[in-house]
Design a protein around this motif. Structure first.
Motif, PDB file in Angstrom:
ATOM      1  N   LEU A 171      27.850  37.187 -17.914  1.00 27.41           N
ATOM      2  CA  LEU A 171      28.179  38.298 -17.980  1.00 27.41           C
ATOM      3  C   LEU A 171      28.495  38.722 -19.615  1.00 27.41           C
ATOM      4  N   LEU A 172      29.416  37.832 -20.112  1.00 23.56           N
ATOM      5  CA  LEU A 172      29.914  37.812 -21.365  1.00 23.56           C
ATOM      6  C   LEU A 172      28.664  37.584 -22.471  1.00 23.56           C
ATOM      7  N   GLN A 173      27.924  36.717 -22.089  1.00 21.58           N
ATOM      8  CA  GLN A 173      26.897  36.353 -23.034  1.00 21.58           C
ATOM      9  C   GLN A 173      25.749  37.712 -23.223  1.00 21.58           C
ATOM     10  N   SER A 174      25.518  38.345 -21.989  1.00 20.26           N
ATOM     11  CA  SER A 174      24.796  39.647 -21.855  1.00 20.26           C
ATOM     12  C   SER A 174      25.493  40.590 -22.704  1.00 20.26           C
ATOM     13  N   CYS A 175      26.967  40.851 -22.879  1.00 18.94           N
ATOM     14  CA  CYS A 175      27.472  41.780 -23.510  1.00 18.94           C
ATOM     15  C   CYS A 175      27.444  41.597 -24.975  1.00 18.94           C
ATOM     16  N   THR A 207      32.030  28.286 -15.938  1.00 23.75           N
ATOM     17  CA  THR A 207      32.035  29.669 -16.688  1.00 23.75           C
ATOM     18  C   THR A 207      31.304  29.505 -18.011  1.00 23.75           C
ATOM     19  N   VAL A 208      31.763  28.603 -18.917  1.00 24.48           N
ATOM     20  CA  VAL A 208      31.023  28.180 -19.944  1.00 24.48           C
ATOM     21  C   VAL A 208      29.584  27.806 -19.779  1.00 24.48           C
ATOM     22  N   GLY A 209      29.464  26.964 -18.727  1.00 26.14           N
ATOM     23  CA  GLY A 209      27.895  26.815 -18.330  1.00 26.14           C
ATOM     24  C   GLY A 209      27.171  27.930 -18.135  1.00 26.14           C
ATOM     25  N   GLN A 210      27.634  28.933 -17.537  1.00 29.94           N
ATOM     26  CA  GLN A 210      26.854  30.038 -17.142  1.00 29.94           C
ATOM     27  C   GLN A 210      26.756  30.851 -18.575  1.00 29.94           C
ATOM     28  N   PHE A 211      27.732  30.618 -19.419  1.00 29.73           N
ATOM     29  CA  PHE A 211      27.451  31.334 -20.632  1.00 29.73           C
ATOM     30  C   PHE A 211      26.326  30.942 -21.446  1.00 29.73           C
ATOM     31  N   PHE A 212      26.030  29.440 -21.288  1.00 25.18           N
ATOM     32  CA  PHE A 212      24.961  29.041 -22.232  1.00 25.18           C
ATOM     33  C   PHE A 212      23.614  28.824 -21.523  1.00 25.18           C
ATOM     34  N   LEU A 237      29.528  40.928   2.037  1.00 25.62           N
ATOM     35  CA  LEU A 237      29.837  41.180   0.544  1.00 25.62           C
ATOM     36  C   LEU A 237      31.225  40.530   0.237  1.00 25.62           C
ATOM     37  N   GLY A 238      32.162  40.492   1.089  1.00 22.08           N
ATOM     38  CA  GLY A 238      33.258  40.044   0.739  1.00 22.08           C
ATOM     39  C   GLY A 238      33.484  38.489   1.237  1.00 22.08           C
ATOM     40  N   SER A 239      32.560  37.940   1.554  1.00 24.95           N
ATOM     41  CA  SER A 239      32.541  36.412   2.161  1.00 24.95           C
ATOM     42  C   SER A 239      32.341  35.372   1.033  1.00 24.95           C
ATOM     43  N   LYS A 240      31.670  36.153  -0.137  1.00 30.55           N
ATOM     44  CA  LYS A 240      31.653  35.256  -1.234  1.00 30.55           C
ATOM     45  C   LYS A 240      31.499  35.776  -2.636  1.00 30.55           C
ATOM     46  N   PHE A 241      32.030  35.460  -3.550  1.00 28.54           N
ATOM     47  CA  PHE A 241      32.252  36.010  -4.907  1.00 28.54           C
ATOM     48  C   PHE A 241      32.103  34.786  -5.974  1.00 28.54           C
ATOM     49  N   GLU A 242      31.156  34.830  -6.945  1.00 30.12           N
ATOM     50  CA  GLU A 242      31.215  33.929  -8.098  1.00 30.12           C
ATOM     51  C   GLU A 242      31.711  34.529  -9.418  1.00 30.12           C
ATOM     52  N   PHE A 243      32.978  34.076  -9.432  1.00 27.67           N
ATOM     53  CA  PHE A 243      33.596  34.718 -10.487  1.00 27.67           C
ATOM     54  C   PHE A 243      33.031  33.900 -11.929  1.00 27.67           C
ATOM     55  N   THR A 244      32.698  32.581 -11.711  1.00 23.83           N
ATOM     56  CA  THR A 244      31.995  31.918 -12.760  1.00 23.83           C
ATOM     57  C   THR A 244      30.726  32.706 -13.469  1.00 23.83           C
ATOM     58  N   ARG A 245      30.168  33.765 -13.074  1.00 27.83           N
ATOM     59  CA  ARG A 245      29.162  34.307 -13.645  1.00 27.83           C
ATOM     60  C   ARG A 245      29.725  35.306 -14.525  1.00 27.83           C
ATOM     61  N   PHE A 246      30.894  35.334 -14.720  1.00 23.65           N
ATOM     62  CA  PHE A 246      31.567  36.116 -16.109  1.00 23.65           C
ATOM     63  C   PHE A 246      30.951  35.630 -17.202  1.00 23.65           C
ATOM     64  N   GLY A 247      30.733  34.304 -17.229  1.00 20.04           N
ATOM     65  CA  GLY A 247      30.121  33.530 -18.597  1.00 20.04           C
ATOM     66  C   GLY A 247      28.982  34.049 -18.925  1.00 20.04           C
ATOM     67  N   ALA A 287      22.880  43.460 -15.344  1.00 15.52           N
ATOM     68  CA  ALA A 287      22.711  43.792 -14.150  1.00 15.52           C
ATOM     69  C   ALA A 287      22.773  42.602 -13.025  1.00 15.52           C
ATOM     70  N   PHE A 288      22.022  41.565 -13.219  1.00 12.86           N
ATOM     71  CA  PHE A 288      21.897  40.335 -12.728  1.00 12.86           C
ATOM     72  C   PHE A 288      23.001  39.553 -12.517  1.00 12.86           C
ATOM     73  N   SER A 289      23.856  39.657 -13.602  1.00 10.83           N
ATOM     74  CA  SER A 289      25.124  38.981 -13.454  1.00 10.83           C
ATOM     75  C   SER A 289      26.134  39.633 -12.691  1.00 10.83           C
ATOM     76  N   PHE A 290      26.080  40.932 -12.776  1.00 11.54           N
ATOM     77  CA  PHE A 290      27.204  41.755 -11.876  1.00 11.54           C
ATOM     78  C   PHE A 290      26.823  41.649 -10.360  1.00 11.54           C
ATOM     79  N   SER A 291      25.397  41.536  -9.995  1.00 14.87           N
ATOM     80  CA  SER A 291      24.769  41.364  -8.646  1.00 14.87           C
ATOM     81  C   SER A 291      25.084  39.924  -8.157  1.00 14.87           C
TER      82      SER A 291
END
Length: 260
Positions: free
Chosen positions: A118-122, A26-31, A106-116, A68-72
């Motif tokens: 997402l936070l940076q974009s916010c 998650t931290v890596g996805q932030f940077f 859609l339900g077969s895979k989620f990448e919650f680490t993308r929240f990093g 948008a890309f992070s949510f997707s």
């Protein structure tokens, strides 16, 4: 929706089994996008403006498309990784279940680490909005929400189209990244800085321009003519999703098992 939320809960619990790995990713996805934004900042530090656009105006454009890309990427990852389902033959199991295949993929895979990411974009969005002299109204707030939602629809639609190709190619094709990663990098700048054919393609074929550039003109008070039309341009993202769903259904009807 109850089933979808159940998918979310299962995937989240499974990813939290390795918490250290989860938080490091998650931290890596932030940077990762932070380095891109730093390059954007230093470019404006050197040149001041690009085609009449200020740093904070482009930062707004950057934040919307990356949100948008992070949510997707987080919630539509099942389509991006769909080739593994086809190659292993696991998609056959989805066909005999009494639920739509699109929901199950859609339900077969989620990448919650993308929240990093997402936070940076916010954070970038907050900084841009603080420094821009925008006279906010309810209509502009709705437009901003439509911009992000429409971007999610466009990226999800591209993931879905790329997944549909797997019915015939089995393996995923890297060409789809031209329109996902490439589209994201292109759309983080206002469209009018590019050549005309690029503007036309990414407005009328893959409507990224309808996600950020045109409605952003309305929010910033730079729109020519009827502002309502600029406000409604993000609906093109929802319209783009319709043919993507139809193409997916066509692919499902013509699917032949890999025999795995």
């Amino acid at each position: 929706m109850r089933l979808y939320m159940h998918y979310l809960a299962i995937q989240f619990k499974s990813q939290m089994q390795y918490r250290t790995s989860f938080w490091l990713l998650t931290v890596g996805q932030f940077f990762i996008p932070f380095s891109v934004f730093a390059g954007l900042y230093f470019m404006f530090e050197r040149f001041g403006q690009v085609q009449g656009w200020s740093f904070y105006e482009v930062a707004l454009c950057f934040a919307v498309i990356h949100l948008a890309f992070s949510f997707s990427e987080c919630f539509s990852r099942g389509f991006d990784a769909f080739s593994t389902l086809v190659g292993s033959g696991d998609f056959d199991r989805l066909l005999v279940r009494p639920r739509t295949t699109a929901l199950q993929v859609l339900g077969s895979k989620f990448e919650f680490t993308r929240f990093g990411r997402l936070l940076q974009s916010c954070l970038v969005l907050a900084v841009a909005l603080i420094h821009l002299p925008v006279a906010w109204t309810a209509a502009k707030a709705v437009t901003m929400l439509l911009m992000v939602t429409s971007g999610v629809m466009i990226f999800t639609g591209i993931f879905m189209l790329a997944a549909t190709l797997c019915f015939w190619t089995i393996e995923g094709l890297e060409i789809a990244n031209i329109f996902t990663d490439g589209g994201r990098e292109m759309a983080q700048y206002p469209l009018n800085i590019y050549q005309k054919w690029v503007t036309v393609f990414f407005t009328f074929i893959i409507p990224f321009g309808c996600v950020n550039y045109l409605p952003m003109l309305y929010i910033l008070g730079r729109a020519d003519g009827n502002g309502i039309l600029y406000m409604l341009t993000p609906l093109a993202g929802f319209a783009f999703m319709l043919p993507c769903v139809l193409v997916w259904q066509f692919g499902v009807r013509h699917y032949r098992s890999t025999g795995s």
